[in-house]
Design an enzyme around this catalytic site. Structure first.
Site, PDB file in Angstrom:
ATOM      1  N   GLU A 191     -26.202   8.967   1.866  1.00  0.00           N
ATOM      2  CA  GLU A 191     -25.472  10.047   1.183  1.00  0.00           C
ATOM      3  C   GLU A 191     -23.970   9.791   1.179  1.00  0.00           C
ATOM      4  OE1 GLU A 191     -27.157   9.980   3.974  1.00  0.00           O
ATOM      5  OE2 GLU A 191     -26.892  11.761   5.223  1.00  0.00           O
ATOM      6  N   ARG A 192     -23.524   8.717   1.922  1.00  0.00           N
ATOM      7  CA  ARG A 192     -22.083   8.507   2.028  1.00  0.00           C
ATOM      8  C   ARG A 192     -21.501   7.640   0.910  1.00  0.00           C
ATOM      9  NH1 ARG A 192     -21.290   6.981   8.176  1.00  0.00           N
ATOM     10  NH2 ARG A 192     -23.518   7.267   8.414  1.00  0.00           N
ATOM     11  N   SER A 241     -29.190   3.350  11.704  1.00  0.00           N
ATOM     12  CA  SER A 241     -28.897   3.382  13.138  1.00  0.00           C
ATOM     13  C   SER A 241     -30.176   3.421  13.970  1.00  0.00           C
ATOM     14  CB  SER A 241     -28.056   4.617  13.451  1.00  0.00           C
ATOM     15  OG  SER A 241     -28.814   5.777  13.152  1.00  0.00           O
ATOM     16  N   CYS A 296     -24.480  -5.038  10.561  1.00  0.00           N
ATOM     17  CA  CYS A 296     -25.421  -5.117  11.681  1.00  0.00           C
ATOM     18  C   CYS A 296     -25.392  -6.498  12.305  1.00  0.00           C
ATOM     19  CB  CYS A 296     -26.828  -4.764  11.231  1.00  0.00           C
ATOM     20  SG  CYS A 296     -27.557  -6.019  10.189  1.00  0.00           S
ATOM     21  N   GLU A 395     -22.802   0.401  20.055  1.00  0.00           N
ATOM     22  CA  GLU A 395     -22.406  -0.079  18.725  1.00  0.00           C
ATOM     23  C   GLU A 395     -21.199   0.742  18.243  1.00  0.00           C
ATOM     24  OE1 GLU A 395     -25.124   0.592  15.375  1.00  0.00           O
ATOM     25  OE2 GLU A 395     -24.616  -1.416  14.670  1.00  0.00           O
TER      26      GLU A 395
HETATM   27  P1  NAD Z   1     -27.732   6.204   9.640  1.00  0.00           P
HETATM   28  O1  NAD Z   1     -28.855   5.996  10.569  1.00  0.00           O
HETATM   29  O2  NAD Z   1     -26.763   7.280   9.938  1.00  0.00           O
HETATM   30  O3  NAD Z   1     -28.288   6.526   8.165  1.00  0.00           O
HETATM   31  C1  NAD Z   1     -29.222   5.648   7.527  1.00  0.00           C
HETATM   32  C2  NAD Z   1     -30.119   6.463   6.618  1.00  0.00           C
HETATM   33  O4  NAD Z   1     -30.943   7.312   7.414  1.00  0.00           O
HETATM   34  C3  NAD Z   1     -29.367   7.362   5.637  1.00  0.00           C
HETATM   35  O5  NAD Z   1     -30.028   7.311   4.385  1.00  0.00           O
HETATM   36  C4  NAD Z   1     -29.468   8.737   6.290  1.00  0.00           C
HETATM   37  O6  NAD Z   1     -29.466   9.789   5.352  1.00  0.00           O
HETATM   38  C5  NAD Z   1     -30.809   8.665   7.009  1.00  0.00           C
HETATM   39  N1  NAD Z   1     -30.870   9.475   8.235  1.00  0.00           N
HETATM   40  C6  NAD Z   1     -29.887   9.646   9.152  1.00  0.00           C
HETATM   41  N2  NAD Z   1     -30.333  10.423  10.165  1.00  0.00           N
HETATM   42  C7  NAD Z   1     -31.620  10.730   9.891  1.00  0.00           C
HETATM   43  C8  NAD Z   1     -32.616  11.510  10.550  1.00  0.00           C
HETATM   44  N3  NAD Z   1     -32.373  12.120  11.704  1.00  0.00           N
HETATM   45  N4  NAD Z   1     -33.827  11.630   9.963  1.00  0.00           N
HETATM   46  C9  NAD Z   1     -34.093  11.017   8.787  1.00  0.00           C
HETATM   47  N5  NAD Z   1     -33.179  10.270   8.114  1.00  0.00           N
HETATM   48  C10 NAD Z   1     -31.962  10.123   8.659  1.00  0.00           C
HETATM   49  O7  NAD Z   1     -26.990   4.785   9.493  1.00  0.00           O
HETATM   50  P2  NAD Z   1     -25.617   4.461   8.745  1.00  0.00           P
HETATM   51  O8  NAD Z   1     -24.486   4.998   9.548  1.00  0.00           O
HETATM   52  O9  NAD Z   1     -25.711   4.822   7.309  1.00  0.00           O
HETATM   53  O10 NAD Z   1     -25.612   2.864   8.807  1.00  0.00           O
HETATM   54  C11 NAD Z   1     -25.096   2.138   9.881  1.00  0.00           C
HETATM   55  C12 NAD Z   1     -26.197   1.691  10.822  1.00  0.00           C
HETATM   56  O11 NAD Z   1     -27.139   0.882  10.124  1.00  0.00           O
HETATM   57  C13 NAD Z   1     -25.683   0.827  11.950  1.00  0.00           C
HETATM   58  O12 NAD Z   1     -26.296   1.221  13.145  1.00  0.00           O
HETATM   59  C14 NAD Z   1     -26.108  -0.576  11.554  1.00  0.00           C
HETATM   60  O13 NAD Z   1     -26.261  -1.468  12.631  1.00  0.00           O
HETATM   61  C15 NAD Z   1     -27.407  -0.283  10.894  1.00  0.00           C
HETATM   62  N6  NAD Z   1     -27.833  -1.384  10.013  1.00  0.00           N
HETATM   63  C16 NAD Z   1     -28.839  -2.171  10.462  1.00  0.00           C
HETATM   64  C17 NAD Z   1     -29.254  -3.258   9.699  1.00  0.00           C
HETATM   65  C18 NAD Z   1     -30.339  -4.163  10.210  1.00  0.00           C
HETATM   66  O14 NAD Z   1     -30.822  -4.985   9.452  1.00  0.00           O
HETATM   67  N7  NAD Z   1     -30.743  -4.059  11.464  1.00  0.00           N
HETATM   68  C19 NAD Z   1     -28.642  -3.503   8.466  1.00  0.00           C
HETATM   69  C20 NAD Z   1     -27.628  -2.654   8.029  1.00  0.00           C
HETATM   70  C21 NAD Z   1     -27.225  -1.585   8.827  1.00  0.00           C
END
Ligand code: NAD
Length: 495
Positions: A191-192, A241, A296, A395
């Site tokens: 959503e960001r 995350s 990541c 992280e």
């Molecule tokens: P985030 O977890 O806040 O959000 C990711 C997605 O999950 C979004 O679409 C969000 O709306 C949804 N979401 C968030 N909380 C939720 C919940 N409680 N229930 C259901 N859906 C939920 O992550 P972010 O801040 O957008 O991205 C950064 C994170 O992503 C970092 O931790 C990074 O390491 C990770 N990441 C991992 C990889 C990998 O391959 N391991 C790749 C890219 C990013």
């Protein structure tokens, strides 16, 4: 009135009258408003899943050779629009133009790989696995031959939930392979920064994707939670995350879905005293500060063995001081802003925590020369860190590098393996022996030798171990194909 971004369902732009509120998105470098994202109702998720379910009936029966034709056309449309997509990424996320172009290109790689679906999903046969002699045996036949085959077939409607940091590329880890395998897809982007993802999905219409094959809905956790428990969704691919990923894995699997969650990281890089100094310094600077540390695969902890810390820290600080921080679209800028004020506040809190915990702050990103007003933090380097500090354990997802110093390679491997995460780890060394020991003892899913960011190409699987990943099959490569298909075995006897 600012523009409210549309959902994309059954090939058309759709509004959600039941959306409770909207989220304002602004350019993190300038604060300029870019538009509003609807924080949608769960009905919009139901509508998208309904469209995907309807499309599945025809799409799953479409020959795979025809399915990949739309991806070939789509790939060419992407090539023609790299700049358009990259510019939106720069504006909404803050990446530099070069980083944005690189990320779109990595997405295109995934589309290219998915066009190999006819070869990838091909089944296997083993004729004459047995001779049936107990029944229907005729004298001149000496028994009836039995053959067996295994097919890979689509699993149904798949859902994807993606993070903010690669808004074009990460969705392409999922949906091109999913649809090439005969599934239909519902994507919920972050959503960001959803505007580039919307453009990515809208362009599928120009490539001739049938309506409902790929759908997109906006919203926060409510919409995501509806998708991961919807009775008509068969599989969920998540990137984000660890906090959200662990919840999605537990909830989705409890609801009977196949789930893969690629999650957070705290990646450690080992520097041996015999490493090529220039390559190690460049590799660490690129890994820690590229994409403003919002990767990541960011190498945010360096473990220096013996006297390697002396030249490494000096070299990294010299290079980091030369990094121009500013709006990603500006010429000469090598590091853009963080994605939001919230992200900036989190990073500043970690810098405070590092100082309080006793690490030596050698380069302070708060004092760097940068434009005022945006979500900027400059490259930050802490030395003499220890495994118990929050800046080593947690992280940060920003341009903060924590340096540890240890006596031996064994100590360095211990430090790496103390982390609860295991996304990636790299070693810089001239010694094959050290590299081999590292490869065999470090607990991480993606490893590198003399490279700062060991990002696997699309044909290879992408995911970590431990709390960086929940599930079995990783993203991309053959793992991706297997995740988006199920196997069916058949035993045949002709009488
Ligand atoms: P985030 O977890 O806040 O959000 C990711 C997605 O999950 C979004 O679409 C969000 O709306 C949804 N979401 C968030 N909380 C939720 C919940 N409680 N229930 C259901 N859906 C939920 O992550 P972010 O801040 O957008 O991205 C950064 C994170 O992503 C970092 O931790 C990074 O390491 C990770 N990441 C991992 C990889 C990998 O391959 N391991 C790749 C890219 C990013």
């Amino acid at each position: 009135m600012p523009h409210v971004v549309d959902h994309f369902i059954a090939g058309a732009a759709v509004k959600d009258p039941a959306a409770s509120n909207t989220l304002e998105i602004s350019n993190p470098a300038t604060g300029k408003p870019l538009g509003l994202v609807p924080m949608s109702s769960t009905e919009i998720a139901d509508q998208a899943v309904g469209a995907a379910k309807k499309a599945f009936a025809t799409w799953s029966e479409t020959p795979v050779g025809d399915r990949v034709q739309v991806l070939f056309r789509y790939k060419h449309i992407l090539e023609d629009n790299i700049d358009t997509l990259a510019n939106i990424v720069v504006e909404e996320h803050g990446k530099t133009k070069a980083e944005a172009i690189g990320s779109v290109r990595r997405g295109i790689d995934c589309v290219e790989f998915a066009t190999a679906a006819p070869a990838l999903i091909m089944g296997r046969t083993l004729p004459q696995i047995a001779v049936s002699t107990s029944f229907c045996r005729t004298e001149d036949q000496g028994g009836v031959g039995i053959d067996s085959q295994v097919d890979r077939v689509p699993i149904g409607v798949c859902a994807g939930i993606t993070p903010f940091n690669f808004p074009v590329m990460v969705p392409m880890w999922m949906w091109p392979m999913a649809i090439a395998c005969g599934n239909t897809f519902v994507l919920k982007p972050s959503e960001r920064d959803p505007f580039s993802t919307v453009r990515e999905v809208e362009m599928t219409r120009d490539a001739g994707f049938p309506p409902g094959v790929l759908n997109l809905v906006h919203g926060g956790p409510d919409v995501a939670n509806r998708l991961i428990t919807h009775p008509d969704v068969a599989a969920v691919s998540f990137v984000g995350s660890t906090r959200a990923g662990e919840h999605i894995y537990k909830t989705g699997t409890a609801a009977g879905k196949r789930v893969q969650c690629m999650c957070g990281a705290k990646n450690h890089s080992i520097i041996m005293p015999d490493a090529n100094q220039g390559a190690a310094i460049d590799g660490i600077v690129g890994s820690a500060f590229g994409n403003t540390g919002q990767r990541c695969l960011a190498g945010s902890v360096v473990v220096c063995v013996g006297d390697a810390g002396d030249w490494l820290v000096k070299g990294v600080i010299e290079k980091a001081k030369q990094i121009k921080v500013g709006p990603g679209g500006e010429k000469g800028v090598a590091m853009g802003p963080l994605v939001s004020q919230e992200a900036k506040d989190r990073v500043l809190n970690y810098i405070d925590a590092g100082v309080k915990e006793g690490a030596d702050l050698l380069l302070d990103g708060r004092a760097c020369q940068m434009p005022s007003g945006g979500c900027f933090v400059g490259p930050t380097v802490f030395d003499n860190c220890t495994s118990d500090m929050s800046i080593v354990r947690e992280e940060i997802f920003g341009p903060v590098l924590s340096v540890m110093r240890v006596k031996s390679l064994d100590d360095a491997v211990d430090a790496v393996n103390k982390s609860e995460y295991g996304n990636m780890s790299v070693i810089f060394t001239d010694s094959g022996h050290a590299a081999r020991k590292f490869q065999r003892t470090v607990q991480a899913g993606m490893l590198g030798v003399n490279v700062g960011v060991p990002a696997p190409m699309a044909a290879f699987p992408f995911a970590g171990w431990r709390r960086s990943f929940f599930g079995d099959l990783h993203a991309n490569g053959e793992d991706g194909m297997r995740f988006f298909t199920k196997s069916r075995v058949m035993v045949t006897r002709w009488l």
